[in-house]
Write a protein that holds these residues in place. Sequence first.
Motif, PDB file in Angstrom:
ATOM      1  N   UNK A 181       0.825  -1.214   0.000  1.00 35.28           N
ATOM      2  CA  UNK A 181       0.000   0.000   0.000  1.00 35.28           C
ATOM      3  C   UNK A 181       0.859   1.264   0.000  1.00 35.28           C
ATOM      4  N   UNK A 182       1.964   1.228   0.759  1.00 36.88           N
ATOM      5  CA  UNK A 182       2.826   2.408   0.845  1.00 36.88           C
ATOM      6  C   UNK A 182       4.025   2.298  -0.107  1.00 36.88           C
ATOM      7  N   UNK A 183       3.988   1.263  -0.935  1.00 39.02           N
ATOM      8  CA  UNK A 183       4.955   1.076  -2.022  1.00 39.02           C
ATOM      9  C   UNK A 183       6.408   0.995  -1.565  1.00 39.02           C
ATOM     10  N   UNK A 184       6.634   0.204  -0.495  1.00 38.99           N
ATOM     11  CA  UNK A 184       8.027  -0.009  -0.057  1.00 38.99           C
ATOM     12  C   UNK A 184       8.329  -1.508   0.120  1.00 38.99           C
ATOM     13  N   UNK A 212      16.327   0.082   9.386  1.00 46.67           N
ATOM     14  CA  UNK A 212      15.639   1.390   9.389  1.00 46.67           C
ATOM     15  C   UNK A 212      16.624   2.569   9.370  1.00 46.67           C
ATOM     16  N   UNK A 213      17.881   2.337   9.761  1.00 42.85           N
ATOM     17  CA  UNK A 213      18.823   3.471   9.737  1.00 42.85           C
ATOM     18  C   UNK A 213      19.300   3.793   8.312  1.00 42.85           C
ATOM     19  N   UNK A 241      10.754   7.434   3.117  1.00 46.75           N
ATOM     20  CA  UNK A 241      10.620   5.972   3.253  1.00 46.75           C
ATOM     21  C   UNK A 241      10.275   5.606   4.696  1.00 46.75           C
ATOM     22  N   UNK A 242      10.884   6.331   5.632  1.00 45.90           N
ATOM     23  CA  UNK A 242      10.637   6.072   7.056  1.00 45.90           C
ATOM     24  C   UNK A 242       9.167   6.355   7.390  1.00 45.90           C
ATOM     25  N   UNK A 243       8.660   7.480   6.849  1.00 43.18           N
ATOM     26  CA  UNK A 243       7.269   7.850   7.113  1.00 43.18           C
ATOM     27  C   UNK A 243       6.316   6.825   6.501  1.00 43.18           C
ATOM     28  N   UNK A 244       6.632   6.347   5.294  1.00 49.10           N
ATOM     29  CA  UNK A 244       5.808   5.309   4.661  1.00 49.10           C
ATOM     30  C   UNK A 244       5.779   4.059   5.539  1.00 49.10           C
ATOM     31  N   UNK A 251       6.401  15.441  -2.348  1.00 50.86           N
ATOM     32  CA  UNK A 251       5.015  15.562  -2.790  1.00 50.86           C
ATOM     33  C   UNK A 251       4.377  14.200  -3.102  1.00 50.86           C
ATOM     34  N   UNK A 252       5.162  13.288  -3.723  1.00 58.55           N
ATOM     35  CA  UNK A 252       4.619  11.963  -4.055  1.00 58.55           C
ATOM     36  C   UNK A 252       4.186  11.226  -2.787  1.00 58.55           C
ATOM     37  N   UNK A 253       5.059  11.273  -1.775  1.00 58.96           N
ATOM     38  CA  UNK A 253       4.746  10.578  -0.521  1.00 58.96           C
ATOM     39  C   UNK A 253       3.541  11.243   0.149  1.00 58.96           C
ATOM     40  N   UNK A 254       3.504  12.580   0.090  1.00 60.39           N
ATOM     41  CA  UNK A 254       2.357  13.304   0.669  1.00 60.39           C
ATOM     42  C   UNK A 254       1.059  12.853   0.031  1.00 60.39           C
ATOM     43  N   UNK A 255       1.063  12.782  -1.316  1.00 60.16           N
ATOM     44  CA  UNK A 255      -0.164  12.417  -2.026  1.00 60.16           C
ATOM     45  C   UNK A 255      -0.570  10.978  -1.697  1.00 60.16           C
TER      46      UNK A 255
END
Length: 221
Positions: free
Chosen positions: A117-120, A128-129, A135-138, A163-167
Amino acid sequence: MINITELVIGYQNKAVCHPISGQIKLGSLSAIVGPNGVGKSTLLNTLCGLIPAISGTTSLTHVAKKDIAWLPQKSNIDQDFPINVFEVVSMGCWPRKSLFGRLSKKDIQRVDWALQQVEITDLKKTSINRLSGGQFQRMLFARLLVQDAPVMLMDEPFAGIDEDTQMLILKLIIDLHRKGKTIVAVLHDISMVENYFTHIIRLNNGQAVFEQNNNLNQVSH
Ligand SMILES: Nc1ncnc2c1ncn2[C@@H]1O[C@H](COP(=O)(O)OP(=O)(O)OP(=O)(O)O)[C@@H](O)[C@H]1O
């Protein structure tokens, strides 16, 4: 319904604003807005029980404390903790499992679905480091999707992301709202709030005002 009555929020018995009273309706998409330092995160953290109220109450009707999920600010998290993306996202299963309970096949499928869903998906095994801010927010958002709680509190879900991640995250938030989740998010982007959020909690000059968003853009919603 989340009923907030004469709630005094702050630290070490020092209030950050006047007592807050208002209601958050179940199924609403609410934004907490206001200038820096006014107490938005403090209110959110008090609502989810992370910090104690100085006085006053929040009472939950038709919601248990365990039904509240929280999307933290990235800056509150130790990014050097030796753990990978899959492990963080699978923590979203914990509220439904006993301590040390193993992930079921269904849990693993759900984690994989959330990563898609979050494309990761390709970052599943990445530590995570090594993640970028977006990517972290996703990843944190995927954990929230796995948790699937009826009430979701989000502290600046769009801070420091492109912007992509925001959308992508906005679209997921709107989907969650359509599915009936109650969402409360601290936000700075007023035009986004006015276009998509059904309710606004304005913190300013030490006062909190609860409003319905009458400017809601029904077309884009
Ligand atoms: N752990 C803490 N201990 C003591 N005071 C704190 C603590 N965290 C925040 N504060 C203070 O409480 C007040 C409200 O902070 P808060 O983080 O809730 O504001 P905010 O509206 O979310 O700000 P921003 O938009 O900058 O994120 C500020 O004056 C801040 O300095």
